[in-house]
Design a protein around this motif. Structure first.
Motif, PDB file in Angstrom:
ATOM      1  N   GLY A 181     -11.388  -0.615   4.879  1.00 42.68           N
ATOM      2  CA  GLY A 181     -12.628  -0.824   5.621  1.00 42.68           C
ATOM      3  C   GLY A 181     -13.376  -2.069   5.169  1.00 42.68           C
ATOM      4  O   GLY A 181     -13.848  -2.864   5.985  1.00 42.68           O
ATOM      5  N   LEU A 182     -13.469  -2.259   3.851  1.00 42.48           N
ATOM      6  CA  LEU A 182     -14.192  -3.411   3.317  1.00 42.48           C
ATOM      7  C   LEU A 182     -13.466  -4.724   3.620  1.00 42.48           C
ATOM      8  O   LEU A 182     -14.101  -5.732   3.952  1.00 42.48           O
ATOM      9  CB  LEU A 182     -14.381  -3.252   1.807  1.00 42.48           C
ATOM     10  N   TYR A 183     -12.135  -4.715   3.507  1.00 49.05           N
ATOM     11  CA  TYR A 183     -11.386  -5.949   3.761  1.00 49.05           C
ATOM     12  C   TYR A 183     -11.530  -6.386   5.220  1.00 49.05           C
ATOM     13  O   TYR A 183     -11.807  -7.559   5.502  1.00 49.05           O
ATOM     14  CB  TYR A 183      -9.906  -5.764   3.413  1.00 49.05           C
ATOM     15  N   ILE A 184     -11.358  -5.438   6.130  1.00 42.75           N
ATOM     16  CA  ILE A 184     -11.487  -5.767   7.560  1.00 42.75           C
ATOM     17  C   ILE A 184     -12.914  -6.219   7.867  1.00 42.75           C
ATOM     18  O   ILE A 184     -13.130  -7.209   8.587  1.00 42.75           O
ATOM     19  CB  ILE A 184     -11.115  -4.554   8.424  1.00 42.75           C
ATOM     20  N   ARG A 185     -13.869  -5.534   7.307  1.00 46.27           N
ATOM     21  CA  ARG A 185     -15.288  -5.822   7.534  1.00 46.27           C
ATOM     22  C   ARG A 185     -15.639  -7.262   7.140  1.00 46.27           C
ATOM     23  O   ARG A 185     -16.457  -7.917   7.798  1.00 46.27           O
ATOM     24  CB  ARG A 185     -16.096  -4.811   6.715  1.00 46.27           C
ATOM     25  N   HIS A 186     -15.003  -7.763   6.090  1.00 43.61           N
ATOM     26  CA  HIS A 186     -15.358  -9.088   5.579  1.00 43.61           C
ATOM     27  C   HIS A 186     -14.438 -10.205   6.062  1.00 43.61           C
ATOM     28  O   HIS A 186     -14.873 -11.356   6.141  1.00 43.61           O
ATOM     29  CB  HIS A 186     -15.374  -9.069   4.045  1.00 43.61           C
ATOM     30  N   PHE A 187     -13.167  -9.892   6.349  1.00 43.72           N
ATOM     31  CA  PHE A 187     -12.214 -10.972   6.578  1.00 43.72           C
ATOM     32  C   PHE A 187     -11.441 -10.903   7.893  1.00 43.72           C
ATOM     33  O   PHE A 187     -10.800 -11.890   8.267  1.00 43.72           O
ATOM     34  CB  PHE A 187     -11.209 -11.023   5.423  1.00 43.72           C
ATOM     35  N   LEU A 188     -11.481  -9.764   8.587  1.00 40.91           N
ATOM     36  CA  LEU A 188     -10.630  -9.629   9.770  1.00 40.91           C
ATOM     37  C   LEU A 188     -11.389  -9.236  11.039  1.00 40.91           C
ATOM     38  O   LEU A 188     -10.772  -8.794  12.003  1.00 40.91           O
ATOM     39  CB  LEU A 188      -9.522  -8.591   9.498  1.00 40.91           C
ATOM     40  N   LEU A 189     -12.683  -9.407  11.061  1.00 42.13           N
ATOM     41  CA  LEU A 189     -13.454  -8.992  12.240  1.00 42.13           C
ATOM     42  C   LEU A 189     -13.034  -9.746  13.493  1.00 42.13           C
ATOM     43  O   LEU A 189     -13.140  -9.220  14.607  1.00 42.13           O
ATOM     44  CB  LEU A 189     -14.954  -9.176  11.986  1.00 42.13           C
ATOM     45  N   ASP A 190     -12.548 -10.955  13.329  1.00 38.55           N
ATOM     46  CA  ASP A 190     -12.107 -11.732  14.498  1.00 38.55           C
ATOM     47  C   ASP A 190     -10.891 -11.101  15.171  1.00 38.55           C
ATOM     48  O   ASP A 190     -10.595 -11.391  16.327  1.00 38.55           O
ATOM     49  CB  ASP A 190     -11.763 -13.172  14.086  1.00 38.55           C
ATOM     50  N   TYR A 191     -10.170 -10.238  14.457  1.00 39.51           N
ATOM     51  CA  TYR A 191      -8.980  -9.586  14.999  1.00 39.51           C
ATOM     52  C   TYR A 191      -9.299  -8.224  15.643  1.00 39.51           C
ATOM     53  O   TYR A 191      -8.438  -7.656  16.312  1.00 39.51           O
ATOM     54  CB  TYR A 191      -7.949  -9.377  13.898  1.00 39.51           C
ATOM     55  N   VAL A 192     -10.511  -7.709  15.393  1.00 42.88           N
ATOM     56  CA  VAL A 192     -10.887  -6.370  15.858  1.00 42.88           C
ATOM     57  C   VAL A 192     -11.454  -6.459  17.270  1.00 42.88           C
ATOM     58  O   VAL A 192     -12.275  -7.331  17.552  1.00 42.88           O
ATOM     59  CB  VAL A 192     -11.935  -5.760  14.899  1.00 42.88           C
ATOM     60  N   PRO A 193     -11.098  -5.533  18.178  1.00 43.33           N
ATOM     61  CA  PRO A 193     -10.161  -4.418  18.002  1.00 43.33           C
ATOM     62  C   PRO A 193      -8.762  -4.674  18.568  1.00 43.33           C
ATOM     63  O   PRO A 193      -7.861  -3.901  18.343  1.00 43.33           O
ATOM     64  CB  PRO A 193     -10.823  -3.311  18.799  1.00 43.33           C
ATOM     65  N   ASN A 194      -8.575  -5.757  19.305  1.00 42.82           N
ATOM     66  CA  ASN A 194      -7.362  -5.902  20.119  1.00 42.82           C
ATOM     67  C   ASN A 194      -6.191  -6.591  19.431  1.00 42.82           C
ATOM     68  O   ASN A 194      -5.080  -6.572  19.955  1.00 42.82           O
ATOM     69  CB  ASN A 194      -7.699  -6.660  21.413  1.00 42.82           C
ATOM     70  N   ASN A 195      -6.434  -7.224  18.291  1.00 44.32           N
ATOM     71  CA  ASN A 195      -5.362  -7.997  17.662  1.00 44.32           C
ATOM     72  C   ASN A 195      -5.003  -7.503  16.258  1.00 44.32           C
ATOM     73  O   ASN A 195      -4.441  -8.252  15.470  1.00 44.32           O
ATOM     74  CB  ASN A 195      -5.752  -9.483  17.592  1.00 44.32           C
ATOM     75  N   ILE A 196      -5.341  -6.263  15.970  1.00 42.64           N
ATOM     76  CA  ILE A 196      -5.106  -5.728  14.632  1.00 42.64           C
ATOM     77  C   ILE A 196      -4.397  -4.380  14.716  1.00 42.64           C
ATOM     78  O   ILE A 196      -4.674  -3.574  15.613  1.00 42.64           O
ATOM     79  CB  ILE A 196      -6.436  -5.595  13.850  1.00 42.64           C
ATOM     80  N   MET A 197      -3.461  -4.160  13.791  1.00 38.45           N
ATOM     81  CA  MET A 197      -2.788  -2.870  13.672  1.00 38.45           C
ATOM     82  C   MET A 197      -3.133  -2.265  12.308  1.00 38.45           C
ATOM     83  O   MET A 197      -2.978  -2.930  11.275  1.00 38.45           O
ATOM     84  CB  MET A 197      -1.266  -3.025  13.789  1.00 38.45           C
ATOM     85  N   LEU A 198      -3.600  -1.011  12.313  1.00 40.58           N
ATOM     86  CA  LEU A 198      -3.906  -0.291  11.078  1.00 40.58           C
ATOM     87  C   LEU A 198      -2.852   0.780  10.851  1.00 40.58           C
ATOM     88  O   LEU A 198      -2.504   1.520  11.768  1.00 40.58           O
ATOM     89  CB  LEU A 198      -5.283   0.365  11.143  1.00 40.58           C
ATOM     90  N   LYS A 199      -2.359   0.875   9.614  1.00 38.53           N
ATOM     91  CA  LYS A 199      -1.356   1.875   9.279  1.00 38.53           C
ATOM     92  C   LYS A 199      -1.601   2.381   7.861  1.00 38.53           C
ATOM     93  O   LYS A 199      -1.564   1.604   6.914  1.00 38.53           O
ATOM     94  CB  LYS A 199       0.046   1.262   9.380  1.00 38.53           C
ATOM     95  N   PHE A 200      -1.880   3.678   7.737  1.00 39.99           N
ATOM     96  CA  PHE A 200      -2.005   4.237   6.390  1.00 39.99           C
ATOM     97  C   PHE A 200      -0.620   4.645   5.903  1.00 39.99           C
ATOM     98  O   PHE A 200       0.259   5.016   6.670  1.00 39.99           O
ATOM     99  CB  PHE A 200      -2.967   5.424   6.356  1.00 39.99           C
ATOM    100  N   SER A 201      -0.428   4.557   4.603  1.00 43.62           N
ATOM    101  CA  SER A 201       0.864   4.857   4.024  1.00 43.62           C
ATOM    102  C   SER A 201       0.662   5.435   2.623  1.00 43.62           C
ATOM    103  O   SER A 201      -0.467   5.691   2.191  1.00 43.62           O
ATOM    104  CB  SER A 201       1.719   3.580   3.958  1.00 43.62           C
ATOM    105  N   HIS A 202       1.774   5.647   1.936  1.00 48.44           N
ATOM    106  CA  HIS A 202       1.782   6.084   0.542  1.00 48.44           C
ATOM    107  C   HIS A 202       2.898   5.330  -0.154  1.00 48.44           C
ATOM    108  O   HIS A 202       3.882   4.929   0.492  1.00 48.44           O
ATOM    109  CB  HIS A 202       2.003   7.602   0.448  1.00 48.44           C
ATOM    110  N   PRO A 203       2.780   5.091  -1.462  1.00 48.93           N
ATOM    111  CA  PRO A 203       3.796   4.274  -2.145  1.00 48.93           C
ATOM    112  C   PRO A 203       5.226   4.743  -1.929  1.00 48.93           C
ATOM    113  O   PRO A 203       6.134   3.915  -1.759  1.00 48.93           O
ATOM    114  CB  PRO A 203       3.375   4.389  -3.619  1.00 48.93           C
TER     115      PRO A 203
END
Length: 331
Positions: free
Chosen positions: A20-42
């Protein structure tokens, strides 16, 4: 929708907050149509990474957050930057187990940028290295992430928020709508942990954690001052991601090292919590000794770590191997 940015993050408390913090500060130009979010585990990152970038030739940036990068993933990332000259990669992490691998990846700068610090949480890595002028909402989230990762604070409201987020995400480890929704709420500055739905899930999570702690207490076995509890596949499904939290809670009571051995789908998972900073060392020693008979991946910190093992043994036979290993190395 044209995907230009892919963010893969650990689906736990500090992973969600870091996303949330990374997108909020560095990727807002990609939101919402040019970004893919994927949660994972190691343990499943290799699979999720492959799925996320497959057939996506438009990606400009790939972000990996709080995912305890291992050797196999590092090799995969080398392949990606070699195969796709237009992709840049950013890795943000705080896991001690990732140190040597990430140092090697730094040699591929600027194609791969690594942010790593020996601090409590991944959001704190962001705060130290790249995020400046945090507002009050963001400052609280950094503190929450630190508490989720075992840190302490005198601020009661921070402890309450951390307890809520950590438990709900742990008990809903496959709920994509919930986990992605938490990231999107942070981007928008919304206190998602106060919603009615979240509070209902929190009540359920607290009850499940209480019952799991009772199960551990009923079946725990002591081997050379290491407490061991075994759980079969059906119980792994019921208690989902609560085993790590329960282990940490249990050692506060007994003040001795704790192992939980459990079946999960086609693998065995070993959760390690120690009072004397031996957890990661335990995983290293075990992996080194049994690498010839099992496929083992591990990660974590000195006091809290985990192993994922694929081995042609029953749960009971594997538990015997672990007990004999403890007797040999730690008695």
């Amino acid at each position: 929708m044209t995907v230009r940015a892919v963010v893969i993050y650990h689906g736990d408390c500090d992973g969600v907050i870091s996303a949330g913090l990374y997108i909020r500060h560095f990727l807002l130009d990609y939101v919402p149509n040019n970004i893919m979010l994927k949660f994972s585990h190691p343990w499943r990152l290799n699979e999720d990474l492959e799925k996320s970038i497959k057939n996506l030739n438009t990606i400009e940036i790939l972000i990996l957050l709080d995912l305890a990068i291992g050797v196999n993933i590092a090799n995969k990332l080398r392949e990606i930057v070699k195969r796709n000259p237009s992709i840049n990669i950013v890795i943000v992490d705080h896991h001690l187990s990732s140190t040597s691998v990430l140092k090697e990846l730094q040699e591929l700068s600027p194609r791969i940028k690594v942010l790593w610090n020996k601090v409590q949480s991944t959001p704190e890595v962001l705060a130290i290295n790249v995020i400046r002028n945090l507002n009050e909402f963001e400052q609280v989230l950094i503190k929450v992430a630190n508490v989720c990762e075992g840190g302490s604070t005198n601020e009661q409201h921070v402890r309450e928020i951390a307890d809520k987020i950590k438990l709900v995400l742990a008990v809903e480890p496959t709920n994509e709508q919930l986990i992605r929704g938490a990231v999107e709420a942070i981007v928008k500055g919304i206190e998602f942990w106060n919603s009615r739905e979240f509070n209902e899930k929190y009540s359920k999570a607290k009850w499940l954690l209480h019952t799991l702690l009772k199960r551990i207490e009923e079946r725990v076995e002591n081997v050379c001052n290491w407490n061991i509890a075994i759980f079969r596949a059906a119980e792994s499904i019921i208690y989902a991601g609560l085993f790590g939290i329960a282990s940490s809670e249990f050692i506060k009571k007994i003040r001795q090292n704790m192992l939980i051995i459990r079946e999960e789908r086609e693998k065995i998972v070993l959760t390690v919590r120690t009072t004397n900073d031996q957890a990661l060392e335990f995983c290293k020693l075990f992996s080194s000794k049994y690498a010839n008979i099992a496929h083992i991946t591990y990660g974590g910190h000195k006091e809290a770590a985990s192993m994922t093992i694929k081995i042609d043994k029953s749960l009971d036979d594997f538990a015997t191997i672990v007990k004999n290993f403890i007797r040999e190395k730690f008695c």
